[in-house]
Structure formats: structure tokens, C-alpha cells
Write an enzyme that holds these catalytic residues in place. Structure first.
Site, PDB file in Angstrom:
ATOM      1  N   LYS A 218       0.849  -1.196   0.000  1.00 40.60           N
ATOM      2  CA  LYS A 218       0.000   0.000   0.000  1.00 40.60           C
ATOM      3  C   LYS A 218       0.883   1.243   0.000  1.00 40.60           C
ATOM      4  CE  LYS A 218      -1.912   2.405   3.353  1.00 40.60           C
ATOM      5  NZ  LYS A 218      -1.724   3.771   2.800  1.00 40.60           N
ATOM      6  N   GLU A 294      10.235   0.349  10.464  1.00 41.28           N
ATOM      7  CA  GLU A 294      11.251   1.403  10.324  1.00 41.28           C
ATOM      8  C   GLU A 294      10.548   2.702  10.694  1.00 41.28           C
ATOM      9  OE1 GLU A 294      13.125   4.228   9.370  1.00 41.28           O
ATOM     10  OE2 GLU A 294      13.081   3.723   7.234  1.00 41.28           O
ATOM     11  N   CYS A 328      13.413  10.212   8.304  1.00 40.54           N
ATOM     12  CA  CYS A 328      13.333   9.563   9.613  1.00 40.54           C
ATOM     13  C   CYS A 328      14.653   9.673  10.373  1.00 40.54           C
ATOM     14  CB  CYS A 328      12.923   8.112   9.456  1.00 40.54           C
ATOM     15  SG  CYS A 328      13.855   7.286   8.174  1.00 40.54           S
ATOM     16  N   GLU A 426      10.074  14.148  17.459  1.00 41.48           N
ATOM     17  CA  GLU A 426      10.343  14.209  16.022  1.00 41.48           C
ATOM     18  C   GLU A 426       9.455  15.279  15.383  1.00 41.48           C
ATOM     19  OE1 GLU A 426       8.977  10.957  13.278  1.00 41.48           O
ATOM     20  OE2 GLU A 426      11.070  10.938  12.686  1.00 41.48           O
TER      21      GLU A 426
END
Ligand code: NAI
Ligand code: MG
Length: 525
Positions: A218, A294, A328, A426
Site C-alpha cells: 500500500k 522502520e 526519519c 520528532e
């Protein structure tokens, strides 16, 4: 103008960027399965809009579409069809049939040929792919070209593993013959994010296929275009048997959730936020799927007094402004040693303000393009305000560009305290915090004081210090005198809340294989 759309397609509201519950779904049963899109370089190409199942682009059962926009202009590029639970099931059945029908035993040479050809095609279509990626994601063309080149390398390198995957003979004495086989898992569900749509497709699909698994992937709801384009190349060149790779468009809570719940899927590989990663892992427990994740990061980049200042500056810039900071492993916490602090920070602020070109992603010298969505823009602006409210000092940037598109000026915060939210959480944008440190022990402690552990940077000319600090930092990747510097043979993945499993290199193969031990009793003659 960047698009061509059929007259039947109406413009949808900006609701796409709010929570998925507010998306207004519409039935556009007349939307063709392929539409012409004109790229900013004047090239027109055919963009698939359907779901790629069994080597065909098909309509979903409910024929709902959603809008895809260019974050740099806020204009519509296309609509694509949305997969729901029943379409996920069709894709899974196709993948199961392909697995059982032969791909699970596909000869190494067959896999090498297919994956090599995909790499060739990515290179042949590199400019179109880079433009699609830049248009859909908002990233600068120079960054998108890097993604395309690494994607081709990942497919080509994966092709080389095909005939090198095998078990071991285990010496257990004369009474038995013992060996292991490395076998595929079956149908793998793969859920990818929007910051590197083509590259994440590649990191997931190439290792899964070379290990004889089949795939239902997806794409992200804001960046479905490049993966569909690759599927078209696979289809037109007849590279894989039907059902080996199936790619579906859709939203996390519906389509993504249907993947994590599907009982036939044996493994889920996910890249995205830590919160969603946790939810996926919990869901996968019900059907005991294998999971690799991840996830997010808040990676430290450490600049020692003995660094080459020009190298360190380039590492700091690449660490946070590459890919508009939507990375990331971004080096979003900068630690600068006291002896060079004032000089380095002044240089860095000058560079951020005057040398990082932000804006139109298609201008050759633009480094920082648009943020991917209004949601992400809002999140970054929220953190910038929070930083100011927390008492940090803006040394550069801190605001949106006064033009259409989701652009933010390269931003630096000084005078930060380690417990501020802008240092802990983050942000996923071009926002960095700078802290001063005195000693090696102190900076190792500060760098490791995070739930995350995706990456870290060390900038120093002292090789002893580099090796020692690299050992002591808790992160899956350490970059020394460089940053955000990927290679297709070097494994990538996180410690702690940054995830589990590794991508690229030899390590990734473990994510897609299971070991079978065969022990045969030998009759003594
Ligand atoms: P997300 O993690 O929710 O989305 C990533 C992918 O997961 C998308 O394909 C999405 O459709 C899917 N997804 C979402 N919810 C799901 C669910 N319940 N079940 C299955 N699949 C699901 O990330 P989002 O909302 O796009 O971004 C939020 C934040 O996540 C960003 O601000 C950033 O901090 C972080 N992020 C981290 C990434 C990374 O590379 N580690 C990539 C993208 C976002
Ligand atoms: Mg888009």
C-alpha cells in the site's frame, strides 16, 4: 499547469489533509484507469490510476477515488482509485496464487533477470520518475534524482543476491546428515510512507521478491504516483508473473488496517510513524504475523572542536535540509563543542538563511522543496511556535514562505534545554536544535538520551575519537564526517523506538526468510 484531468473529475476539498475520517469520498466511475499528466518539464506521460492486481490495473469494487496534489503548487495532479477491504482481499488472493503457483520456487536466474530489468527500466525512465516524485511529494528535483539512482541500485544489487541465498550443512556426526534451507514467508504486506515513495517501494519490494515472497504493497495516500508508474513498466515489459507484486492505493485506517488484519498475510513491513508502527504491531499479534518496522527518530549530529569545519557544515546542512527535513534519520539535534560553537553556529545560520535555496522543486539549484502536505506543514509550524514558547531562540527561519505551496524557511533554534519538546520529539521538517557541550562523555550521554536510535553523526578529524564514539552511540547507523549518506549494501534500521529489522544489504534478506532444518538419520552400512 501540471496536470490533465478528465472533465468528469471535480476538484475535491482540502479535507484530504485533515484526519482521514473527514475525506469526502466520491464515486467517479468514469475516471479512466490511465490519464495523461503533463510534467513541469513539458513531458506528458500516462499515469495509471487504478489498483495493480494480477499484472493489471483494475477498478476497486466501490470505484471510489481520492485526490492527489502537488504540495509545491497546491494544485491537483490526478485522482486515483481507492482500495477498500474487499480489494485488499483480491490483491492478497492474487499474491497467494502467485506464491503457490510457482514464485515460491522461482529459479534464481528468473529472479535475477526480472530484478535487473526493473533496475534498467528505472534508469531508462529516471528523469520521468524523478519528476513524478518531485511533483507528488514536493521534494527538490535534485533530491528526487538521488532517490531514483538509489532505487535502481537497490533493485540491481538485490538481483545479485538471487543465487546466493541458501542454508548450511551442519556437522552433527556420522549418524545424521543435517542441513538448513532458507525459505520464503509467503504473502508479505508492505505499508510505505510519503517521504520517499519510490525508494521505500524499492526497499520493500526488491528484497521480498528476491527471497521468493509475493507482495501486497500500500502506497501512502499523499504519494501514490511513482509506484503505479513502476507497475506500468513491469506490466508493459512482462517482467513478473501475475500476482507476484500487487500495489494498492488507499488510506491507513481502512486499506492499511485491512492488510494488518488479513489472515493470509504472513508478514508486515512498515515504514512510518512510531505511533502507527506500534498500532500495526499490536494488530499483527492477532494473526501472529512477522513484523518489521522502520520508524521515527531524533538523531544527534555531533561536531567536535577538531572537525573540518567545512565538512561539518555540509554534514549539518545535509542532515536537516535534505528532503525538506522529512527524513526519519534527519540529524535534527546538533551538538557543537564549546571551542568552535560561536564560529560554527554563525556559519551554519548564515548558510541556512542565505545558501539553502528553498522553493520551486524543479529549479536545478533548489535544495529544499515543499513539505509533503498541509498536515505536515501545520505540524512543523506548531513545533516552531512551541520552540519559541518554550524559550528557545530562533537563529534562522521560523516561518512559512509567503507564496502558494507548503514551504518553510530552513530553521535553527539555539538556547535550547534538553528537556524541551523541540529537542525530544520528532518534528519531521527543516527544523534543527543546537546545543553546546564540553566533553566526549557529556555529549555521548546527551546524544543517547532519547527513546529513538535510528542514526547519529560524528564530525571529527580524530579517528580514535570517531571509532570510540561510534561504538558508544546507540543508533542503527553512524555517519562519520558525512550525513544522510546511504548505500544499497549498507544496512539501515533502528534501535529502540526507531524500529526493528534492517533494510538494504545482506541483512534485509533475514526479514523475508525463515529457516528450515532438515535432519536425516543415516543407516550405517
Ligand atoms: P503514518 O505512520 O500514520 O503513515 C505511514 C503509512 O502508514 C501510510 O501509508 C499510512 O496510510 C499508513 N497507516 C496509517 N495508519 C495506519 C494503520 N492504522 N494501519 C495500517 N497502516 C496505516 O504517518 P503520517 O500520519 O503520514 O505522518 C505522521 C508523522 O509520522 C510525521 O509527521 C512523521 O513524524 C512520521 N513519519 C515518519 C516516517 C519515517 O520514515 N519514519 C515517514 C512518514 C511519517
Ligand atoms: Mg502528492
Amino acid at each position: 499547469m501540471i496536470r490533465t484531468r478528465p472533465a468528469t473529475v471535480l476538484r475535491s476539498s482540502r479535507g484530504l489533509f485533515a484526519a482521514s475520517s473527514t475525506i469526502s469520498h466520491r464515486n467517479y466511475s468514469t475516471l479512466p484507469l490511465s490519464i495523461p499528466v503533463t510534467l513541469p518539464n513539458g513531458t506528458t506521460y500516462d499515469q495509471p490510476t487504478g489498483l495493480f492486481i494480477n499484472n493489471e490495473f483494475v477498478y476497486p469494487k466501490q470505484r471510489k477515488t481520492f485526490e492527489v496534489i502537488s504540495p509545491a503548487t497546491e494544485e491537483e495532479i490526478a485522482h486515483v482509485y481507492e482500495a477498500r477491504e474487499e480489494d485488499v482481499d483480491s490483491a492478497v488472493q492474487a499474491a497467494k496464487k502467485a506464491f503457490e503457483g510457482g514464485w515460491s520456487d522461482a529459479d534464481p536466474i528468473v529472479k535475477t533477470r526480472a530484478l535487473t530489468k526493473i533496475a534498467d527500466l528505472i534508469e531508462e525512465h529516471a528523469e520521468t520518475l524523478a519528476h513524478i516524485e518531485s511533483l507528488d511529494n514536493g521534494k527538490s528535483l535534485q533530491n528526487a534524482r538521488g532517490d531514483v539512482a538509489l532505487s535502481a541500485n537497490v533493485f540491481r544489487s538485490s538481483a545479485g543476491w538471487a543465487d546466493k541465498i541458501g542454508g548450511k550443512v551442519i556437522e552433527t556426526g556420522n549418524t545424521h546428515f543435517s542441513y538448513t534451507r532458507r525459505e520464503p514467508l509467503g504473502v508479505c504486506g508492505q505499508i510505505i510512507p510519503w517521504n520517499f515513495p519510490l525508494l521505500m517501494f524499492t526497499w520493500k519490494v526488491a528484497p521480498a521478491l528476491v527471497t521468493n515472497n509475493t507482495v501486497v504493497l500500500k502506497t501512502s495516500e499523499t504519494t501514490p504516483l511513482s509506484a503505479l508508474y513502476i507497475c506500468k513498466l513491469i506490466q508493459e515489459n512482462n517482467l513478473l508473473p501475475p500476482g507476484v507484486i500487487n500495489v494498492i492505493n488507499g488510506f491507513g485506517k481502512i486499506t492499511g488496517n485491512a492488510i494488518t488484519e488479513h489472515p493470509t498475510i504472513k508478514k508486515v513491513a512498515f515504514t512510518g510513524s512510531t505511533a502507527t508502527g506500534k498500532a500495526i504491531m499490536a494488530k499483527c499479534a492477532a494473526t501472529l504475523k512477522k513484523v518489521t518496522l522502520e520508524l521515527g527518530g531524533k538523531s544527534p549530529n555531533i561536531i567536535f572542536d577538531d572537525a573540518n569545519l567545512e565538512t561539518a557544515l555540509q554534514s549539518a546542512v545535509a542532515g536537516i535540509y535534505y528532503n525538506s527535513g522529512e527524513v526519519c534519520c534527519a540529524g535534527s539535534r546538533l551538538y557543537v563543542q564549546e571551542g568552535i560553537y560561536d564560529e560554527f553556529v554563525a556559519k551554519f545560520a548564515d548558510y541556512a538563511q542565505n545558501k539553502v535555496k528553498v522553493g520551486n522543486p524543479f529549479e536545478e539549484d533548489t535544495l529544499q522543496g515543499a513539505q509533503n502536505s498541509l498536515n505536515q506543514l501545520d505540524k512543523i509550524l506548531h513545533y516552531i511556535k512551541l520552540g519559541q514558547d518554550e524559550g528557545a531562540t530562533l537563529l534562522a527561519g521560523g516561518e512559512r514562505l509567503p507564496q502558494k505551496g507548503f514551504f518553510i524557511k530552513p530553521t535553527i533554534f539555539g538556547d535550547v534545554k534538553e528537556d524541551m519538546k523541540i529537542v525530544k520529539e520528532e518534528i519531521f521538517g527543516p527544523v534543527i536544535t543546537v546545543s553546546k557541550f564540553k566533553t566526549v562523555d557529556e555529549v555521548v550521554r546527551l546524544a543517547n538520551d532519547s527513546e529513538y536510535g535510528l542514526a547519529a553523526g560524528i564530525q571529527s578529524e580524530d579517528v580514535n575519537k570517531c571509532v570510540d564514539v561510534a561504538r558508544r552511540l546507540k543508533a542503527g547507523t553512524i555517519w562519520v564526517n558525512t550525513y544522510n549518506d546511504f548505500h544499497h549494501m549498507v544496512p539501515f534500521g533502528g534501535f529502540g523506538a526507531s524500529g526493528m529489522g534492517r533494510e538494504m544489504g545482506e541483512d534485509v534478506l533475514n526479514n523475508y526468510l525463515q529457516t528450515k532444518a532438515v535432519r536425516t538419520a543415516i543407516t550405517q552400512k
